[in-house]
Motif scaffolding. Sequence first.
Motif, PDB file in Angstrom:
ATOM      1  N   GLU A   6     -62.256  62.356 -37.732  1.00 31.00           N
ATOM      2  CA  GLU A   6     -61.122  62.615 -38.784  1.00 31.00           C
ATOM      3  C   GLU A   6     -60.677  64.107 -38.449  1.00 31.00           C
ATOM      4  OE1 GLU A   6     -61.804  61.975 -42.792  1.00 31.00           O
ATOM      5  OE2 GLU A   6     -62.556  59.787 -42.379  1.00 31.00           O
ATOM      6  N   THR A   7     -59.173  64.359 -38.671  1.00 32.05           N
ATOM      7  CA  THR A   7     -58.722  65.732 -38.578  1.00 32.05           C
ATOM      8  C   THR A   7     -58.142  66.160 -39.854  1.00 32.05           C
ATOM      9  OG1 THR A   7     -56.826  65.097 -37.511  1.00 32.05           O
ATOM     10  CG2 THR A   7     -58.858  65.865 -36.055  1.00 32.05           C
ATOM     11  N   PRO A   8     -57.802  67.152 -40.234  1.00 36.46           N
ATOM     12  CA  PRO A   8     -56.933  67.315 -41.483  1.00 36.46           C
ATOM     13  C   PRO A   8     -55.451  66.677 -41.325  1.00 36.46           C
ATOM     14  CG  PRO A   8     -57.781  69.476 -40.639  1.00 36.46           C
ATOM     15  CD  PRO A   8     -58.285  68.623 -39.608  1.00 36.46           C
ATOM     16  N   THR A   9     -55.098  65.676 -42.266  1.00 39.34           N
ATOM     17  CA  THR A   9     -54.044  65.135 -42.235  1.00 39.34           C
ATOM     18  C   THR A   9     -52.790  65.973 -42.009  1.00 39.34           C
ATOM     19  OG1 THR A   9     -54.896  63.261 -43.588  1.00 39.34           O
ATOM     20  CG2 THR A   9     -52.427  63.489 -43.488  1.00 39.34           C
ATOM     21  N   GLN A  10     -51.979  65.647 -41.046  1.00 37.26           N
ATOM     22  CA  GLN A  10     -50.747  66.705 -40.573  1.00 37.26           C
ATOM     23  C   GLN A  10     -49.886  65.990 -39.941  1.00 37.26           C
ATOM     24  OE1 GLN A  10     -52.276  69.525 -37.682  1.00 37.26           O
ATOM     25  NE2 GLN A  10     -54.073  68.125 -37.583  1.00 37.26           N
ATOM     26  N   VAL A  11     -48.750  66.588 -39.677  1.00 38.12           N
ATOM     27  CA  VAL A  11     -47.735  66.026 -38.754  1.00 38.12           C
ATOM     28  C   VAL A  11     -47.597  66.636 -37.473  1.00 38.12           C
ATOM     29  CG1 VAL A  11     -46.179  65.329 -40.778  1.00 38.12           C
ATOM     30  CG2 VAL A  11     -45.628  67.410 -39.759  1.00 38.12           C
ATOM     31  N   CYS A  12     -47.299  65.729 -36.477  1.00 41.69           N
ATOM     32  CA  CYS A  12     -47.218  66.274 -35.200  1.00 41.69           C
ATOM     33  C   CYS A  12     -45.984  67.525 -35.223  1.00 41.69           C
ATOM     34  CB  CYS A  12     -46.676  65.246 -34.173  1.00 41.69           C
ATOM     35  SG  CYS A  12     -46.143  65.814 -32.530  1.00 41.69           S
ATOM     36  N   PRO A  13     -46.215  68.498 -34.565  1.00 48.41           N
ATOM     37  CA  PRO A  13     -45.318  69.729 -34.753  1.00 48.41           C
ATOM     38  C   PRO A  13     -44.004  69.095 -33.817  1.00 48.41           C
ATOM     39  CG  PRO A  13     -47.246  70.410 -33.472  1.00 48.41           C
ATOM     40  CD  PRO A  13     -47.538  68.741 -34.131  1.00 48.41           C
ATOM     41  N   ASN A  14     -43.981  68.132 -32.968  1.00 51.68           N
ATOM     42  CA  ASN A  14     -42.871  67.722 -32.168  1.00 51.68           C
ATOM     43  C   ASN A  14     -42.266  66.612 -32.918  1.00 51.68           C
ATOM     44  OD1 ASN A  14     -41.653  68.206 -29.538  1.00 51.68           O
ATOM     45  ND2 ASN A  14     -42.444  66.031 -29.390  1.00 51.68           N
ATOM     46  N   CYS A  15     -42.814  65.610 -33.091  1.00 51.90           N
ATOM     47  CA  CYS A  15     -42.194  64.489 -33.789  1.00 51.90           C
ATOM     48  C   CYS A  15     -42.213  64.126 -35.356  1.00 51.90           C
ATOM     49  CB  CYS A  15     -42.595  62.964 -32.982  1.00 51.90           C
ATOM     50  SG  CYS A  15     -44.251  62.569 -33.130  1.00 51.90           S
ATOM     51  N   GLU A  16     -43.224  64.865 -35.845  1.00 53.26           N
ATOM     52  CA  GLU A  16     -43.515  64.446 -37.165  1.00 53.26           C
ATOM     53  C   GLU A  16     -44.270  63.475 -37.618  1.00 53.26           C
ATOM     54  OE1 GLU A  16     -40.095  65.756 -39.502  1.00 53.26           O
ATOM     55  OE2 GLU A  16     -40.105  67.742 -38.513  1.00 53.26           O
ATOM     56  N   ALA A  17     -44.864  62.862 -36.712  1.00 55.23           N
ATOM     57  CA  ALA A  17     -45.719  61.640 -37.019  1.00 55.23           C
ATOM     58  C   ALA A  17     -46.676  62.123 -37.770  1.00 55.23           C
ATOM     59  CB  ALA A  17     -45.927  60.612 -35.719  1.00 55.23           C
ATOM     60  N   VAL A  18     -47.269  61.278 -38.660  1.00 54.60           N
ATOM     61  CA  VAL A  18     -48.427  61.703 -39.517  1.00 54.60           C
ATOM     62  C   VAL A  18     -49.687  61.400 -38.576  1.00 54.60           C
ATOM     63  CG1 VAL A  18     -50.027  61.164 -41.494  1.00 54.60           C
ATOM     64  CG2 VAL A  18     -47.522  61.307 -41.540  1.00 54.60           C
ATOM     65  N   ILE A  19     -50.654  62.364 -38.507  1.00 54.21           N
ATOM     66  CA  ILE A  19     -51.779  62.408 -37.555  1.00 54.21           C
ATOM     67  C   ILE A  19     -52.859  62.759 -38.726  1.00 54.21           C
ATOM     68  CG2 ILE A  19     -52.984  63.439 -35.816  1.00 54.21           C
ATOM     69  CD1 ILE A  19     -50.160  64.044 -34.261  1.00 54.21           C
ATOM     70  N   CYS A  20     -54.060  61.926 -38.642  1.00 53.45           N
ATOM     71  CA  CYS A  20     -55.349  62.203 -39.274  1.00 53.45           C
ATOM     72  C   CYS A  20     -56.648  61.999 -38.546  1.00 53.45           C
ATOM     73  CB  CYS A  20     -55.263  61.314 -40.646  1.00 53.45           C
ATOM     74  SG  CYS A  20     -55.242  59.442 -40.265  1.00 53.45           S
ATOM     75  N   GLU A  21     -56.377  61.556 -37.174  1.00 53.74           N
ATOM     76  CA  GLU A  21     -57.797  61.601 -36.437  1.00 53.74           C
ATOM     77  C   GLU A  21     -57.559  61.578 -34.939  1.00 53.74           C
ATOM     78  OE1 GLU A  21     -59.126  57.550 -37.438  1.00 53.74           O
ATOM     79  OE2 GLU A  21     -57.949  56.604 -36.373  1.00 53.74           O
ATOM     80  N   GLU A  51     -58.018  76.257 -37.671  1.00 54.58           N
ATOM     81  CA  GLU A  51     -58.143  75.326 -38.765  1.00 54.58           C
ATOM     82  C   GLU A  51     -57.631  73.782 -38.432  1.00 54.58           C
ATOM     83  OE1 GLU A  51     -55.351  76.802 -41.866  1.00 54.58           O
ATOM     84  OE2 GLU A  51     -56.727  78.586 -41.922  1.00 54.58           O
ATOM     85  N   LEU A  52     -57.984  73.321 -36.997  1.00 55.97           N
ATOM     86  CA  LEU A  52     -57.654  72.231 -36.562  1.00 55.97           C
ATOM     87  C   LEU A  52     -56.231  71.624 -36.858  1.00 55.97           C
ATOM     88  CD1 LEU A  52     -61.052  70.224 -37.059  1.00 55.97           C
ATOM     89  CD2 LEU A  52     -60.220  71.549 -34.760  1.00 55.97           C
ATOM     90  N   ARG A  53     -55.333  72.317 -36.892  1.00 54.80           N
ATOM     91  CA  ARG A  53     -53.899  72.306 -36.941  1.00 54.80           C
ATOM     92  C   ARG A  53     -53.287  72.277 -35.678  1.00 54.80           C
ATOM     93  NH1 ARG A  53     -52.899  69.939 -41.775  1.00 54.80           N
ATOM     94  NH2 ARG A  53     -54.090  71.023 -43.367  1.00 54.80           N
ATOM     95  N   LEU A  54     -52.480  71.594 -35.567  1.00 58.57           N
ATOM     96  CA  LEU A  54     -51.824  71.346 -33.985  1.00 58.57           C
ATOM     97  C   LEU A  54     -50.609  72.077 -33.942  1.00 58.57           C
ATOM     98  CD1 LEU A  54     -51.881  67.598 -33.718  1.00 58.57           C
ATOM     99  CD2 LEU A  54     -53.289  69.107 -32.669  1.00 58.57           C
ATOM    100  N   ARG A  55     -50.547  72.546 -32.729  1.00 61.55           N
ATOM    101  CA  ARG A  55     -49.237  73.545 -32.099  1.00 61.55           C
ATOM    102  C   ARG A  55     -48.993  72.880 -30.794  1.00 61.55           C
ATOM    103  NH1 ARG A  55     -49.258  77.547 -28.611  1.00 61.55           N
ATOM    104  NH2 ARG A  55     -51.509  78.093 -27.915  1.00 61.55           N
TER     105      ARG A  55
END
Length: 82
Positions: A6-21, A51-55
Amino acid sequence: MAPDYETPTQVCPNCEAVICEAFLVQGDRSPQPGDICVCAYCAAVCSFDSELRLRVLSPEEIALLPDETKLTLEQVTRPPHG
């Protein structure tokens, strides 16, 4: 097969798909800051921050990655045969 983490629920910074793992292509530990991640929806090459956020990595940053990492990225982002 590698376990999911599991990772913090977030959106892909490129396509905005929801990512949580995430899962590791190599190894068996949870994602760490600086680890590379490929979006399962758009294949954007990203990195986890402190903070395990994606870039999204720039082409210049990708070019500076070790050759082994670039080879792995090519393998996981290549479209399937068929």
